[in-house]
Design an enzyme around this catalytic site. Structure first.
Site, short mmCIF file in Angstrom:
data_model
loop_
_atom_site.label_atom_id
_atom_site.label_comp_id
_atom_site.label_asym_id
_atom_site.label_seq_id
_atom_site.Cartn_x
_atom_site.Cartn_y
_atom_site.Cartn_z
N SER A 116 -15.47 -35.35 14.88
CA SER A 116 -15.11 -33.97 15.18
C SER A 116 -13.60 -33.79 15.20
O SER A 116 -12.92 -34.02 14.21
CB SER A 116 -15.76 -33.54 16.50
OG SER A 116 -15.54 -32.18 16.76
N ASP A 257 -12.38 -26.68 13.39
CA ASP A 257 -12.09 -28.03 13.85
C ASP A 257 -12.46 -29.02 12.75
O ASP A 257 -12.84 -28.63 11.64
CB ASP A 257 -12.79 -28.33 15.17
CG ASP A 257 -14.31 -28.38 15.06
OD1 ASP A 257 -14.85 -27.91 14.05
OD2 ASP A 257 -14.96 -28.91 15.99
N ASP A 259 -14.86 -31.16 11.92
CA ASP A 259 -16.15 -31.15 11.23
C ASP A 259 -16.66 -29.74 11.00
O ASP A 259 -17.80 -29.55 10.56
CB ASP A 259 -17.17 -32.00 11.97
CG ASP A 259 -17.45 -31.53 13.39
OD1 ASP A 259 -16.59 -30.84 13.98
OD2 ASP A 259 -18.54 -31.85 13.93
N ASP A 261 -17.72 -27.31 12.77
CA ASP A 261 -18.83 -26.67 13.47
C ASP A 261 -18.34 -25.68 14.52
O ASP A 261 -19.14 -24.95 15.11
CB ASP A 261 -19.77 -27.71 14.10
CG ASP A 261 -19.11 -28.56 15.17
OD1 ASP A 261 -17.87 -28.52 15.30
OD2 ASP A 261 -19.85 -29.29 15.87
#
Length: 467
Positions: A116, A257, A259, A261
């Site tokens: 992440s 961010d 990743d 999501d």
């Protein structure tokens, strides 16, 4: 030494403590080469395959982000899965919500290799069951952790196979089914991908739009994050986007961010928009389509969210912080939408999973349907002033919290302990103190009618917490 029960393979030299440092509450995450390497993730693959094979799963979808270590680690994981007789569908480079889409659309469990927003030295795995159902400590991670210590039983059946499938354009098409952007007025949209997976998904979702001009910032996929951390929750990482919005004259700015999501919003002035305001806006749109529906919000989201939901005839449901609690409440209540202060947004029509891109599309649709600037659009959803999350290192979180609660006793209207302690005061302001599960930190969030009152609350509380 072989397990005398015969139920396990040769035991590993891992300890319960070393595994617990990596297998966290919601995912697997750690330093590459020190805590996570190819043999480790291969064992995670074996254990996860056993777990979902018991559910009847025949294959696992595997995606990965742009980190240098992700391709190798995802392949090692796939090899472990195949050893257990389960097939693997590799979707290659993906955002986490793209992986959730694949899990939902194909109705198979999934594994996403990403850390992440964490720095480049880290990597990890987000796991889900078929239909993008989350896997946490109570729903599989504890079982996987135990097998990482004891070893996984070998599979005596046929080895699984590996295939590849590109789902990016199917993912983009599905999002457009959920949010129709064709009626929008022309908008210039500045997007900071932070060298993360937004640079992969934004062109697919918005790149061919006849109404949006996308101004891209840091779209090059680079897991070393050469420009700034891919963590827009930290205001320092929004500075470049804020300047870029002003420089380009964009109507709105979006920051993803690592990743992709999570999505953060900046208005046309370059001012950050609270995730609570985004939650309120998307909730209003979902309630317009689903009158009387349930909307989930966590307990440190602005009080404006449940107020607005109630005013629009919906049912607000308050939950603890954390995606496992939100997703559980979504499933239990049939909620159409859920939002968190951290900019995670969950959608019933996206298998109850979170999607920063889908939230961004709702924001663009709402702005595109009006003639007002973004700052004016969001003003209706920004009813209060908030402190944001403030962390303090403490030796005894419980004692510090008790001291703060005692100091406010004469002004307190209500106290609850759903997640930490939330104190509602007689003047309508409130604050929440929550201890971190993994660090010696006490997290403070406060909200009031004006900024001066928020500052007053924060100063008073921190004087007690940080004597």
């Amino acid at each position: 030494m072989p397990d005398p029960t015969g139920d396990r393979s040769v035991a590993t030299d891992r300890t319960t403590e070393s595994v617990a440092a990596v297998v966290k509450a919601y995912d697997v995450r750690g330093l590459v080469g020190e805590q996570i390497d190819a043999p480790f993730v291969a064992d995670v693959g074996r254990a996860f395959a056993r777990l979902v094979r018991a559910d009847g799963a025949t294959s696992i979808v595997v995606g990965h982000d742009m980190r240098d270590s992700s391709p190798e680690l995802s392949r090692a994981f796939a090899d472990g899965v195949c050893e257990q007789g389960v097939d693997v569908i590799l979707i290659g480079l993906a955002s986490t919500d793209q992986l959730y889409f694949a899990s939902g659309r194909l109705d198979q469990p999934g594994a996403m290799f990403t850390a992440s927003h964490n720095p480049a030295a880290y990597n990890g795995i987000k796991l889900c069951r078929a239909g993008a159902k989350p896997v946490g400590q109570d729903t599989g991670l504890a079982t996987i952790a135990a097998e990482l210590v004891s070893g996984t039983a070998p599979h005596d059946g046929a080895r699984g196979t590996i295939s590849e499938q590109d789902v990016l354009m199917d993912y983009a098409a599905y999002l457009h089914e959920l949010v129709d952007l064709s009626g929008s007025r022309p908008l210039t949209v500045a997007v900071d991908a932070g060298n993360g997976m937004g640079g992969h998904t934004v062109p697919a979702v918005l790149g061919d739009s006849p109404v949006f001009t996308v101004r891209s910032l840091y779209f090059e996929l680079d897991g070393t994050f050469p420009n700034h951390e891919a963590n827009p929750l930290d205001p320092a990482n929004l500075v470049d986007l804020q300047a870029y919005v002003r420089e380009t004259g964009a109507d709105i700015g979006l920051a993803f961010d690592g990743d992709a999501d999570r999505c953060f919003v900046v208005d046309e002035k370059g001012d950050p928009v609270s995730p609570s305001a985004v939650t309120g806006l998307v909730a209003a749109r979902e309630l317009a389509k689903n009158p009387g529906a349930t909307i989930i919000h966590n307990l440190i989201t602005s009080r404006a969210v449940p107020e607005l939901v109630s005013e629009l005839g919906g049912t607000p449901v308050r939950t603890r912080v954390g995606h496992s609690f939100i997703k559980a409440q979504m499933a239990q209540t049939g909620a159409v939408f859920g939002g968190e202060h951290s900019a995670h947004y969950y959608f019933r029509d996206f298998w109850g999973a979170d999607s920063g891109m889908l939230a961004a599309m709702h924001v663009l649709a709402a702005l595109g349907e009006t003639d007002v600037p973004a700052s004016q659009l969001f003003a209706a959803y920004e009813r209060y002033h908030a402190s944001g999350e403030i962390n303090s290192t403490v030796a005894d979180a419980a004692a510090s919290t008790a001291a703060v609660v005692a100091d406010f006793t004469s002004e307190t209207a209500d106290v609850d302990s759903l997640d930490g302690v939330t104190v509602s005061l007689a003047d309508g302001s409130w604050f929440n103190l929550r201890a971190s599960n993994t660090e010696p930190l006490l997290r403070l969030n406060a909200e009031a009618a004006d900024a001066a009152r928020v500052d007053q609350l924060v100063d008073r509380i921190l004087a007690i917490v940080r004597p």
